[in-house]
Design an enzyme around this catalytic site. Structure first.
Site, mmCIF file in Angstrom:
data_model
loop_
_atom_site.group_PDB
_atom_site.id
_atom_site.type_symbol
_atom_site.label_atom_id
_atom_site.label_comp_id
_atom_site.label_asym_id
_atom_site.label_seq_id
_atom_site.Cartn_x
_atom_site.Cartn_y
_atom_site.Cartn_z
ATOM 1 N N GLY A 437 0.790 -1.137 0.029
ATOM 2 C CA GLY A 437 -0.025 -0.051 -0.065
ATOM 3 C C GLY A 437 0.898 1.240 -0.007
ATOM 4 O O GLY A 437 2.211 1.272 -0.129
ATOM 5 N N THR A 438 0.145 2.466 0.410
ATOM 6 C CA THR A 438 0.896 3.818 0.235
ATOM 7 C C THR A 438 1.858 3.772 1.558
ATOM 8 O O THR A 438 3.048 4.117 1.183
ATOM 9 C CB THR A 438 -0.266 4.651 0.456
ATOM 10 O OG1 THR A 438 -1.212 4.435 -0.070
ATOM 11 C CG2 THR A 438 0.395 6.096 0.191
ATOM 12 N N VAL A 441 4.084 -2.317 3.371
ATOM 13 C CA VAL A 441 4.044 -3.581 2.564
ATOM 14 C C VAL A 441 3.417 -4.785 3.313
ATOM 15 O O VAL A 441 3.961 -4.660 4.706
ATOM 16 C CB VAL A 441 5.456 -3.722 1.971
ATOM 17 C CG1 VAL A 441 5.522 -4.838 0.923
ATOM 18 C CG2 VAL A 441 6.287 -2.589 1.415
ATOM 19 N N LYS A 457 2.897 -6.290 8.487
ATOM 20 C CA LYS A 457 2.801 -5.161 7.489
ATOM 21 C C LYS A 457 4.026 -4.299 8.203
ATOM 22 O O LYS A 457 4.202 -3.705 9.242
ATOM 23 C CB LYS A 457 1.615 -4.400 8.031
ATOM 24 C CG LYS A 457 1.404 -3.183 7.249
ATOM 25 C CD LYS A 457 0.148 -2.691 7.602
ATOM 26 C CE LYS A 457 -0.151 -1.208 6.832
ATOM 27 N NZ LYS A 457 -1.405 -0.604 6.877
ATOM 28 N N ASP A 552 -11.602 4.965 6.396
ATOM 29 C CA ASP A 552 -11.238 4.308 5.237
ATOM 30 C C ASP A 552 -11.834 3.229 4.788
ATOM 31 O O ASP A 552 -11.006 2.142 4.561
ATOM 32 C CB ASP A 552 -9.716 4.489 4.831
ATOM 33 C CG ASP A 552 -9.235 4.282 3.396
ATOM 34 O OD1 ASP A 552 -9.995 4.510 2.658
ATOM 35 O OD2 ASP A 552 -7.968 3.920 3.293
HETATM 36 N N1 ATP Z 1 -3.767 -9.217 8.584
HETATM 37 C C1 ATP Z 1 -3.690 -9.353 7.231
HETATM 38 N N2 ATP Z 1 -3.951 -10.722 6.408
HETATM 39 C C2 ATP Z 1 -3.568 -10.563 5.273
HETATM 40 N N3 ATP Z 1 -3.555 -9.729 4.522
HETATM 41 C C3 ATP Z 1 -3.468 -8.458 4.731
HETATM 42 C C4 ATP Z 1 -3.745 -8.203 6.198
HETATM 43 N N4 ATP Z 1 -3.532 -7.097 6.363
HETATM 44 C C5 ATP Z 1 -3.465 -6.385 5.328
HETATM 45 N N5 ATP Z 1 -3.493 -7.360 4.235
HETATM 46 C C6 ATP Z 1 -3.685 -7.041 2.816
HETATM 47 O O1 ATP Z 1 -2.655 -5.889 2.466
HETATM 48 C C7 ATP Z 1 -3.549 -5.003 1.821
HETATM 49 C C8 ATP Z 1 -2.853 -3.637 2.245
HETATM 50 O O2 ATP Z 1 -3.156 -3.661 3.668
HETATM 51 P P1 ATP Z 1 -3.467 -2.109 4.454
HETATM 52 O O3 ATP Z 1 -4.549 -1.656 3.947
HETATM 53 O O4 ATP Z 1 -3.268 -2.305 5.926
HETATM 54 O O5 ATP Z 1 -2.173 -1.325 4.012
HETATM 55 P P2 ATP Z 1 -2.083 0.202 3.497
HETATM 56 O O6 ATP Z 1 -0.496 0.354 2.893
HETATM 57 O O7 ATP Z 1 -2.472 1.069 4.377
HETATM 58 O O8 ATP Z 1 -3.129 0.203 1.791
HETATM 59 P P3 ATP Z 1 -3.640 1.355 1.423
HETATM 60 O O9 ATP Z 1 -2.507 1.870 0.643
HETATM 61 O O10 ATP Z 1 -4.508 0.598 0.604
HETATM 62 O O11 ATP Z 1 -4.050 2.093 2.425
HETATM 63 C C9 ATP Z 1 -4.933 -5.040 2.450
HETATM 64 O O12 ATP Z 1 -5.737 -4.702 1.414
HETATM 65 C C10 ATP Z 1 -4.914 -6.790 2.274
HETATM 66 O O13 ATP Z 1 -5.153 -7.239 1.165
#
Ligand code: ATP
Length: 791
Positions: A437-438, A441, A457, A552
């Protein structure tokens, strides 16, 4: 609920196995360091095929459809044994299946559009014969919805206008007002200047009364004075303590660490222990009320404290505290929370002065003053990060340097690094990347010790000019604090091998709903959508009851595992809110799920923005297509208006005064939503019963004040009519597609609000710089004159 376990001990109480300094963490790491960290965990491990109950892709899955008894329903509704008490609500909402045949519906109740919508029955189309249980109750006019003209038929304008609906709306309005947390505070970005100047406050401690904003009205008083300012927990006579108790009793859940109602700064979420909080006051002692959420993009600052608290009710937890933390805690008891407030503010200025860069700060403390509530003070510990290299605590130096401090109560000592004791990411075997994501990872990984598969994450640091990303701090803070079956569980925080990166260790979920739906040939059935929506609503209710807006909610932020459990993730945009509200940025919520009031630049918003997103999600789950997939804010509004009709003062009082309504929108007279979700369909459109449509309409009600709350939605009759919500145990399972990056698979992606914000900032910065350069240029070469257009 299945798999519901108390959280693992908080990070602060874990053994100190990996000491390092916070500064290391908060400084933007060098690319080399990042790659080292990434490399350290880059091994790929074998995925065990039998790890999940794999199924054929798409919907050829469990065909078992249940006929539900009340017991079944309660089980589905409550999880296994969480003891939600819904009885009274069930009674309250037992309107029965019969629905008005003729409906006139305008979102928000007005407009005088009439429509014929038809019966109460779920017209069919569920995949598993769900509606075999149903009576054939299609009503006259129902089919005409497929073919009628705008004027003639099925012009369900968003919201209701018939008596039945009106009554419902009215009764719900009053019901909802109990929950609605609107605020009289008006966001005014012009306050920015005043707000962003964070002057060093007087030293600690201050009288307790200083803790409260002049605008802050205790919940019980608010309740009496205006139902617009009520706490989600309020009932007459509630004290904050009662509130927590009540919440605990009614939901069966209690946040391990609840959000406090401290005078909260914009850039952090306060945490207090045990009971859910009364409303957070909107102004703190440094007078940053009215501070726009731009502050989110302000430098992060000192990690200060945490109430990674023990529950006051669980004395056993006391023993888990390290000596250091116990010491800190006892000192905290002897100093007032106000001291902490000052300390925090002192650190803000001091950081900038001394460091010359932003070292990042997480004040995860709430510091709400619970007068005479010793329990409240005892059951948290304060941990302060030591920013100074020489180990002298900021609090000391700052309180010392403040000559105006009449009260010499020592500021809380600290030296316990909040992240000290985190395990290393090397203790995990990285299996594959799930998504990027933004700001993070996400990897699938395996705990080498336990063999447990988890999601890691990684907080992205490379874009951060300003230290540790605030979005991540918020997310970590909230997710470590909250515990609910519908909210993704963060087990712990681990650090990269070079101590330059941070990872959240989360329970692993096989799917996110967006990626999953893209693999499905057919959408979820109504009973499945009900199962998912119930879980989503419960999670949302829990957040709202604890004064958190997610901001969000979208299908890619909803995770689903192969036990049919849905969990909300990505709390990067989430924030605590209070009553009255502080000004928040309207650049939240991914465009497709963004409420019209945000799109129209409303200056105050609250839980209703999440409810709108839920409406969009419900529609998407039913149809497998995003409901409003605009490309720009204007396009988004246009798409909404085309489907729901253009709002007006009648259905949305105050609409015409919204900042964005300067534009002359095309007046779409009718609500065509029913066409998208007819009661019966021969064309493959997703069918939705009258009750389901009613809920959808209430989620997508224009006027945020009339929009349904999570609590009311949970009690909506749609969940009690056949087909009943599918039990989680019987939800279909799908092959987990571990090996692929979910995002890469994604066909449709809505613009990300953070990216949007970042782009705008960059653009501004670029234009600013360009203009300045031209000015300089023109002063050297006077022939050239910048024109106003150069801006
Ligand atoms: N606990 C988890 N188990 C499995 N997959 C996950 C989990 N948490 C997140 N993901 C996957 O990772 C993706 C991105 O996670 P997240 O939305 O928390 O990151 P982000 O960097 O904030 O993304 P965004 O740019 O969409 O806001 C989720 O859409 C999901 O597919």
């Amino acid at each position: 609920m299945d798999g519901y376990n108390p959280k693992s001990p908080s990070i602060s109480s874990r053994p100190f196995s990996h000491p390092f300094t916070l500064k290391n963490l908060l400084e933007p790491p060098s690319p080399a360091a990042i790659s080292t960290a990434a490399g350290a965990a880059g091994r790929h491990g074998g995925y065990r095929d039998n790890e999940f109950r794999e199924r054929e892709s798409d919907i050829d899955v469990s065909k078992r459809e249940l006929s539900y008894s009340k017991g079944d329903y309660d089980r589905v509704r409550n999880g296994s044994n969480q003891g939600y008490e819904r009885g009274k609500n069930l009674v309250r909402h037992s309107r029965g299946g019969g629905r008005a045949k003729e409906r006139e519906s305008v979102n928000g109740g007005g407009g005088g559009y009439r429509s014929y919508s038809g019966g109460s029955g779920d017209g069919g189309g569920s995949r598993h014969g769900d509606y075999g249980l149903r009576v054939g109750d299609r009503e006259p006019g129902e089919l005409s919805s497929e073919s009628g003209s705008d004027e003639g038929v099925d012009l369900e304008i968003n919201g209701k206008n018939n008596d039945d609906s009106k009554m419902e709306n009215n009764s719900q309005s009053s019901l909802y007002s109990k929950k609605r947390k609107f605020s009289p505070i008006v966001w005014d970005r012009d306050d920015k200047e005043a707000n962003t100047t964070l002057t060093l406050p007087p030293p600690p401690p201050v009288p307790k009364s200083h803790h409260r904003s002049p605008n802050f009205v205790p919940p019980d008083v608010q309740n009496a004075e205006s139902n617009k300012l009520q706490s989600p927990h309020q009932s007459p006579g509630n004290t904050p303590v009662d509130i927590g108790k009540q919440k605990h009793d009614s939901s069966g859940f209690e946040p391990r660490v609840g959000l406090s109602s401290s005078p909260v700064q914009e850039d952090h979420v306060g945490l207090s222990s045990s009971s859910p909080p009364p409303p957070p006051p909107q102004e703190d002692i440094i007078g940053n009320a009215g501070q726009p959420d731009d502050e989110e993009y302000m430098p992060a600052r000192t990690i200060r404290s945490s109430r990674w608290a023990n529950d006051a009710n669980s004395p056993a937890d006391e023993g888990q505290l390290s000596d250091a933390s116990v010491e800190v805690r006892s000192q905290k008891q002897s100093s007032s929370p106000e001291a902490g407030e000052h300390h925090r503010e002192a650190s803000l200025e001091s950081n900038e002065d001394r460091e010359g860069y932003n070292v990042g700060s997480l004040s995860v403390d709430g510091d709400y003053d619970y007068p005479d509530n010793d329990l409240e003070r005892k059951d948290y510990m304060e941990i302060y990060d030591d920013i100074k290299k020489d180990g002298v605590s900021l609090s000391q130096s700052e309180s010392e340097s403040d000559s105006e401090n009449e009260d010499t109560t020592p500021a809380p000592q600290r030296s316990v690094n909040m992240l000290q004791g985190c395990r290393s990411v090397d203790e995990f075997e990285r299996l594959n990347k799930i998504d990027e994501g933004t700001y993070g990872v996400v990897y699938r990984a395996k705990d080498k010790k336990t063999g447990e598969v988890v999601a890691l994450k990684k907080v992205k640091m490379e874009k951060e000019r300003e230290g540790f990303p605030l979005t991540s701090l918020r997310e970590i803070n909230i997710l470590l604090s909250f515990h609910h079956p519908s909210i993704v569980d963060v087990k712990e925080v681990v650090v990269g091998s070079n101590l330059d990166s941070i990872f959240m260790v989360m329970e692993y979920m096989e799917h996110d709903l967006k990626a999953l739906m893209e693999t499905m040939k057919q959408p979820f059935s109504q009973s499945e959508v009900k199962c998912l929506m119930l879980q989503l609503l419960e999670g949302t209710q829990y957040l709202h009851d604890n004064w958190v807006l997610h901001r969000d909610l979208k299908t890619s932020n909803l995770l689903l595992n192969n036990r049919g459990e849905l969990k909300i993730c990505d709390f990067g945009l989430a924030r605590q809110y209070g009553s009255p509200l502080k000004p928040y940025t309207h650049l939240v919520v991914t465009l497709w799920y963004r409420a019209p009031e945000l799109l129209l630049g409303i200056k105050e918003y609250s839980t209703a923005i999440d409810m709108w997103s839920l409406g969009c999600i419900m529609a998407e789950l039913l149809s497998k297509q995003p409901l409003f997939n605009g490309k720009t804010e204007f396009d988004q509004l246009d798409k909404i208006f085309k489907i729901l009709g253009t709002p007006n003062e009648t259905i949305w009082p105050g609409f015409s005064k919204l900042p964005g309504v300067k534009v002359n929108f095309v007046k779409h007279q009718y609500n065509l939503l029913r066409r998208k979700f007819p009661a019966t369909s021969f064309t493959g459109s997703p069918v939705l019963s009258d009750a389901g449509f009613d809920l959808l309409n209430k989620l997508l009600t224009y006027d945020p004040e009339k929009r349904i709350t999570a609590e009311a939605a949970l009690n909506h009759e749609w969940f009690r009519e056949v087909p009943l919500p599918k039990s989680k145990d019987f939800m279909p399972t799908f092959p987990a597609q571990h090996a692929q990056d979910r995002r890469a698979r994604r066909v449709m992606k809505s613009p990300d609000p953070l990216e949007e914000q970042r782009r705008k900032e960059l653009q501004q910065a670029k234009f600013g710089t360009a203009w300045n350069l031209k000015n300089i240029f023109s002063s050297i070469f006077p022939i050239y004159r910048p024109t106003p257009n150069d801006h």
